[in-house]
Motif scaffolding. Structure first.
Motif, PDB file in Angstrom:
ATOM      1  N   ILE A  57       0.840  -1.198   0.000  1.00 60.59           N
ATOM      2  CA  ILE A  57       0.000   0.000   0.000  1.00 60.59           C
ATOM      3  C   ILE A  57       0.877   1.251   0.000  1.00 60.59           C
ATOM      4  O   ILE A  57       0.671   2.168  -0.794  1.00 60.59           O
ATOM      5  CB  ILE A  57      -0.935   0.006   1.242  1.00 60.59           C
ATOM      6  CG1 ILE A  57      -1.858  -1.218   1.203  1.00 60.59           C
ATOM      7  CG2 ILE A  57      -1.757   1.291   1.291  1.00 60.59           C
ATOM      8  CD1 ILE A  57      -2.706  -1.390   2.449  1.00 60.59           C
ATOM      9  N   SER A  58       1.886   1.254   0.879  1.00 59.77           N
ATOM     10  CA  SER A  58       2.728   2.465   0.947  1.00 59.77           C
ATOM     11  C   SER A  58       3.544   2.646  -0.334  1.00 59.77           C
ATOM     12  O   SER A  58       3.690   3.759  -0.825  1.00 59.77           O
ATOM     13  CB  SER A  58       3.617   2.432   2.188  1.00 59.77           C
ATOM     14  OG  SER A  58       4.446   1.303   2.156  1.00 59.77           O
ATOM     15  N   VAL A  59       4.022   1.539  -0.913  1.00 59.13           N
ATOM     16  CA  VAL A  59       4.786   1.642  -2.166  1.00 59.13           C
ATOM     17  C   VAL A  59       3.897   2.264  -3.248  1.00 59.13           C
ATOM     18  O   VAL A  59       4.294   3.204  -3.950  1.00 59.13           O
ATOM     19  CB  VAL A  59       5.296   0.244  -2.613  1.00 59.13           C
ATOM     20  CG1 VAL A  59       5.768   0.265  -4.063  1.00 59.13           C
ATOM     21  CG2 VAL A  59       6.422  -0.227  -1.704  1.00 59.13           C
ATOM     22  N   SER A  60       2.667   1.764  -3.349  1.00 55.93           N
ATOM     23  CA  SER A  60       1.747   2.278  -4.371  1.00 55.93           C
ATOM     24  C   SER A  60       1.448   3.753  -4.155  1.00 55.93           C
ATOM     25  O   SER A  60       1.448   4.541  -5.105  1.00 55.93           O
ATOM     26  CB  SER A  60       0.432   1.493  -4.340  1.00 55.93           C
ATOM     27  OG  SER A  60       0.602   0.272  -4.988  1.00 55.93           O
ATOM     28  N   LEU A  61       1.178   4.110  -2.900  1.00 49.58           N
ATOM     29  CA  LEU A  61       0.829   5.507  -2.611  1.00 49.58           C
ATOM     30  C   LEU A  61       2.007   6.440  -2.874  1.00 49.58           C
ATOM     31  O   LEU A  61       1.848   7.517  -3.454  1.00 49.58           O
ATOM     32  CB  LEU A  61       0.372   5.646  -1.152  1.00 49.58           C
ATOM     33  CG  LEU A  61      -1.043   5.129  -0.864  1.00 49.58           C
ATOM     34  CD1 LEU A  61      -1.327   5.152   0.631  1.00 49.58           C
ATOM     35  CD2 LEU A  61      -2.089   5.957  -1.609  1.00 49.58           C
ATOM     36  N   GLU A  62       3.204   6.003  -2.473  1.00 55.01           N
ATOM     37  CA  GLU A  62       4.377   6.863  -2.670  1.00 55.01           C
ATOM     38  C   GLU A  62       4.649   7.073  -4.168  1.00 55.01           C
ATOM     39  O   GLU A  62       4.865   8.207  -4.607  1.00 55.01           O
ATOM     40  CB  GLU A  62       5.612   6.220  -2.016  1.00 55.01           C
ATOM     41  CG  GLU A  62       5.607   6.320  -0.490  1.00 55.01           C
ATOM     42  CD  GLU A  62       6.579   5.333   0.158  1.00 55.01           C
ATOM     43  OE1 GLU A  62       6.381   5.031   1.346  1.00 55.01           O
ATOM     44  OE2 GLU A  62       7.516   4.875  -0.526  1.00 55.01           O
ATOM     45  N   ILE A  63       4.640   5.979  -4.922  1.00 55.03           N
ATOM     46  CA  ILE A  63       4.912   6.097  -6.363  1.00 55.03           C
ATOM     47  C   ILE A  63       3.844   6.963  -7.028  1.00 55.03           C
ATOM     48  O   ILE A  63       4.138   7.869  -7.808  1.00 55.03           O
ATOM     49  CB  ILE A  63       4.977   4.694  -7.017  1.00 55.03           C
ATOM     50  CG1 ILE A  63       6.236   3.962  -6.561  1.00 55.03           C
ATOM     51  CG2 ILE A  63       4.954   4.798  -8.537  1.00 55.03           C
ATOM     52  CD1 ILE A  63       6.356   2.535  -7.066  1.00 55.03           C
TER      53      ILE A  63
END
Lengths: 284, 348
Positions: free
Chosen positions: A68-74
């Motif tokens: 989730i955090s990877v997706s949101l950051e990217i």
């Protein structure tokens, strides 16, 4: 039948196909997916039921939570970078480029869309590689002593995304810019505003609906994309769509894939709610 | 009259493809999708083979689960997973005499895996190795004789890992002295550190195409999990791409072909399997445009050219087969634990 009543029925009849379409191809499948997310995998068998275990796992298991955090950051980075690059580009096309050249410039802007998305991503893999055009050029002109790794990093994923979405945003912002009456700028200039002040205080706020619409589309398309991070990211971190594909292709874990998809939908819904007041799709 | 004649002709011509349209639906891996490989069978039986590619047994079984009986006639499946498919009722018994087992390489009959309670459900068709592929122009071939080189630090950032948990965990196990047959949920914990170390030393974890691209373009010099299936198709382009079974061993992959339960054309399906296992079919499959691999039927050696056999390393097979171990065959619990560890490694 009164005119009012007839109009009411006509309105309902006109809306019905779209409603039916949404119901059959969105609402029903989504309900099915939501139900599936409450099932669980027992060994290799799917057991239907009402189990929130998948959701619990998503937020407690580090590898899933990180998706989730990877997706949101990217997605956040891509959206911001795309807006920052697309607005000046759209403004230049709308105001600086002579009218007779605009069509050609817009055509050039959409040219990359004519190639397959997958082929484009693999092309970026070759361009960004240590022996690719970018590194050869940077080393060749002496900016770098030796190649650095871009391919198979988050930077490669972001570059691949930004290349695609800058064009999309340019079009949405451009369509907004050309609808603005030149009288706004003239009035501001009559009142003593400099060119920069006109852009910052008049043009930019007026294009906010176009910017927000484009940014929202960028957010939705980026956060749900599987291909670009898969090809350019080198599997060194997994976004939500990659985790979903992992559940489907590797584990046959449809309940977990559904739960992750519901979480993805929830994020998109939150993004919509957050930006709804600026979104004016009908102006596009 | 002329109009009527034209109409009848048009009707007959229009119906012709429909009359000829016996079809065989095959759930396959990409090597079976090569038209040059399918054409002889299609012509001989006047049939069209519809193929759908899939990767990974879980995906294949899920596809079957969502299909109706009769949707699929034949299926390619990892030989070690045949039991799993049989357990779920997806495969039909294979008619006797379909596979020319007498002509097989002894080690790849894999009777224990393709037979369940005395009934044979699949026949091995192609095999090869998941081991270490490398660019010998950039990597010392001597270093590659031991898996230890991967963790030595010498090749940090020049390694790609093939994105399939079973062979790579198997290789990590071999490096730690754990045989693939002994890999279970308990022994898995001992692989965590080496696996994370391997990830730290690697540049990427990639699928077949991305791995091939990375090796071919020099992005990486070593592929963990690679083998002839990856380097053979690139051999003409770059003869420096090589592979080796290190002293610790390598993994043997073996794909098999089976008739899907509920097929309405079991005879045609059996004919297809016979074709694939014939010397000509085996030679075509071994050198398929998607990836190369050794044919299970030794008689294919009469059809393959010397150059093709050299690329396949035909003459070294006895030694390779003696040193390779089969894929791990995890139960559901171990499989889930393995995939959890793999996901953790990817996110690390």
């Amino acid at each position: 039948m009164s005119i009012e009543r007839r109009e009411k029925w006509q309105g309902a009849a006109l809306v019905a196909p779209a409603l039916l379409w949404t119901l059959v191809f969105f609402a029903v499948p989504f309900a099915g997916m939501a139900l599936m997310s409450l099932a669980h995998l027992d060994g290799r068998e799917i057991v239907q039921g009402f189990d929130l275990g998948n959701y619990l796992k998503i937020f407690t298991e580090p590898a899933l939570r990180r998706g989730i955090s990877v997706s949101l950051e990217i997605t956040a980075l891509v959206t911001v970078l795309s807006v920052l690059l697309a607005w000046p580009l759209a403004w230049i096309i709308a105001t600086v480029v002579p009218a007779r050249w605009r069509r050609l410039v817009l055509l050039l802007a959409v040219l990359p869309f004519w190639t397959s998305y997958v082929v484009r991503s693999y092309s970026w893999a070759l361009v960004l590689g240590e022996k690719g055009v970018v590194m050869n050029a940077l080393v060749g002109i002496g900016l770098l002593a030796e190649p650095v790794q871009i391919m198979a990093t988050r930077a490669a994923t972001v570059i691949g995304f930004v290349h695609f979405f800058v064009m999309l945003l340019t079009l949405t912002i451009y369509s907004n810019l050309v609808q603005l009456s030149p009288n706004y700028a003239r009035a501001a200039q009559d009142l003593g505003a400099s060119r920069w002040q006109v852009i910052w205080h008049v043009i930019l706020p007026l294009t906010l609906p176009g910017v927000m619409t484009g940014a929202f589309l960028t957010f939705v398309l980026c956060i749900g994309d599987y291909i670009t991070p898969q090809i350019l990211g080198g599997n060194n971190e997994l976004s939500l769509p990659q985790l979903i594909m992992l559940q489907l292709g590797r584990r046959g874990d449809y309940p977990m894939a559904s739960a992750l998809s519901v979480v993805l939908m929830a994020i998109v819904t939150l993004a919509y709610v957050a930006s709804a007041r600026w979104l004016k799709m009908e102006r596009m | 009259m002329l109009k009527q004649g034209c109409a009848i002709t048009a009707l007959v011509v229009g119906c012709a493809p429909a009359l000829q349209a016996e079809e065989l639906n095959a759930l396959i891996w990409c090597d079976h999708a090569d038209p040059a490989f399918l054409a002889p069978f299609e012509e001989a039986h006047d049939v069209r083979v519809n193929v759908k590619e899939y990767e990974g047994t879980a995906a294949g079984l899920t596809l079957l689960e969502q299909s109706r009986p009769g949707d699929w006639d034949v299926m390619v499946i990892d030989a070690v997973d045949v039991g799993r498919a049989v357990e779920r009722g997806f495969l039909a018994p294979l008619p006797e005499g379909v596979a020319p087992l007498d002509d097989y390489f002894d080690e790849v009959r894999l009777t224990d895996h393709v037979t369940v309670e005395g009934t044979t459900y699949a026949a091995v068709e192609k095999f090869g190795y998941n081991t270490i592929a490398f660019n010998k122009a950039a990597v010392s071939a001597e270093d590659m004789t031991s898996l230890k080189a991967l963790w030595s630090g010498k090749y940090d950032g020049r390694i790609a890992i093939y994105d399939y948990y079973l062979p790579v965990l198997g290789i990590a196990g071999l490096a730690e002295g754990v045989a693939t047959a002994d890999l279970d949920a308990g022994s898995l914990e001992s692989l965590r550190a080496p696996l994370m170390g391997l990830k730290a030393a690697s540049k990427q974890v990639s699928d077949v195409v991305a791995s091939q691209t990375a090796l071919a373009t020099g992005e990486v010099d070593i592929l963990v999990g690679g083998g002839e299936w990856l380097t053979a198709v690139l051999h003409e382009e770059n003869p420096d791409l090589d592979w080796i079974i290190p002293e610790e061993g390598g993994l043997l992959w073996a794909q098999s072909l089976a008739i899907v339960e509920g097929s309405e054309k079991p005879e045609l399906a059996a004919e297809f399997i016979k074709y694939v296992l014939s010397p000509e079919g085996q030679a075509g499959l071994a050198t398929s445009s998607c990836y190369w691999g050794m044919p299970a039927n030794k008689a294919a050696g009469d059809v393959l050219s010397d150059a093709q056999k050299a690329v396949l390393r035909w003459d070294d097979q006895a030694d390779y087969l003696a040193r390779a171990q089969l894929y791990p065959v995890p139960d559901a619990e171990t499989d889930a634990a393995m995939q959890d560890l793999w996901t953790e490694m990817l996110q690390n």
